[in-house]
Design an enzyme around this catalytic site. Sequence first.
Site, mmCIF file in Angstrom:
data_model
loop_
_atom_site.group_PDB
_atom_site.id
_atom_site.type_symbol
_atom_site.label_atom_id
_atom_site.label_comp_id
_atom_site.label_asym_id
_atom_site.label_seq_id
_atom_site.Cartn_x
_atom_site.Cartn_y
_atom_site.Cartn_z
ATOM 1 N N GLY A 127 32.177 48.464 46.178
ATOM 2 C CA GLY A 127 32.622 48.164 44.789
ATOM 3 C C GLY A 127 31.435 47.362 44.111
ATOM 4 O O GLY A 127 31.949 46.412 43.146
ATOM 5 N N HIS A 172 25.341 38.491 45.830
ATOM 6 C CA HIS A 172 26.411 37.307 45.426
ATOM 7 C C HIS A 172 27.439 37.327 46.294
ATOM 8 O O HIS A 172 27.815 38.362 46.857
ATOM 9 C CB HIS A 172 26.911 37.551 44.014
ATOM 10 C CG HIS A 172 27.514 38.827 43.794
ATOM 11 N ND1 HIS A 172 26.547 39.911 43.423
ATOM 12 C CD2 HIS A 172 28.875 39.326 43.632
ATOM 13 C CE1 HIS A 172 27.473 41.090 43.405
ATOM 14 N NE2 HIS A 172 28.733 40.620 43.383
HETATM 15 P P1 5GP Z 1 30.776 42.709 42.501
HETATM 16 O O1 5GP Z 1 31.772 43.821 42.210
HETATM 17 O O2 5GP Z 1 29.369 43.216 42.044
HETATM 18 O O3 5GP Z 1 31.035 42.246 43.957
HETATM 19 O O4 5GP Z 1 31.378 41.293 41.567
HETATM 20 C C1 5GP Z 1 30.739 41.111 40.529
HETATM 21 C C2 5GP Z 1 31.588 40.004 39.882
HETATM 22 O O5 5GP Z 1 30.828 39.488 38.779
HETATM 23 C C3 5GP Z 1 32.790 40.348 39.224
HETATM 24 O O6 5GP Z 1 33.821 39.593 39.939
HETATM 25 C C4 5GP Z 1 32.745 40.380 37.893
HETATM 26 O O7 5GP Z 1 33.995 39.783 37.367
HETATM 27 C C5 5GP Z 1 31.610 38.969 37.659
HETATM 28 N N1 5GP Z 1 31.005 38.873 36.622
HETATM 29 C C6 5GP Z 1 30.033 40.093 35.947
HETATM 30 N N2 5GP Z 1 29.618 39.727 34.700
HETATM 31 C C7 5GP Z 1 29.698 38.281 34.857
HETATM 32 C C8 5GP Z 1 29.285 37.386 33.976
HETATM 33 O O8 5GP Z 1 28.590 37.554 33.075
HETATM 34 N N3 5GP Z 1 29.736 36.063 34.226
HETATM 35 C C9 5GP Z 1 30.480 35.746 35.324
HETATM 36 N N4 5GP Z 1 30.598 34.468 35.153
HETATM 37 N N5 5GP Z 1 30.729 36.718 36.094
HETATM 38 C C10 5GP Z 1 30.594 37.965 35.928
#
Ligand code: 5GP
Length: 117
Positions: A96, A103
């Site tokens: 996901g 990150h």
């Molecule tokens: P992934 O699914 O890639 O592990 O998690 C990406 C995370 O980044 C998600 O929890 C989403 O809510 C967060 N996210 C996406 N775009 C932004 C943004 O522009 N600002 C912040 N603070 N979080 C973001």
Amino acid sequence: MTQVEDCIFCKIANREIGSEIVDERETAIAFRDVNPKAPVHILVIPKKHIPQIKDLGPDTCEIMGDIFSLINDIAISEGISQTGYRVICNIGEEAGQEVDHLHFHLMGGRFMMWPPG
Ligand code: 5GP
Ligand code: ZN
């Protein structure tokens, strides 16, 4: 694959777009997730654009040290170091991963199920 110039997390690290920054080190920065899934939901990232864990190596030891230093200190400052918390790194489509900039999710403040869905 996201290009550096289009990467939302690079823009957050460079303060080109706003986010609620919690703390930072020389090579890493932590900010609150815009769509939190737990009372504490903070993302800890390298300031440099590194897409995934496979892109880490001997030259990124300082970055990983800074990332886990942030995780330790923020867990304490957010009051979850004693109760417990999760550090999650989603890698690739089936896990996901939505943002192609490495990150670590630091999540806590509620009881967590195991295994994750
Ligand atoms: P992934 O699914 O890639 O592990 O998690 C990406 C995370 O980044 C998600 O929890 C989403 O809510 C967060 N996210 C996406 N775009 C932004 C943004 O522009 N600002 C912040 N603070 N979080 C973001
Ligand atoms: Zn990036």
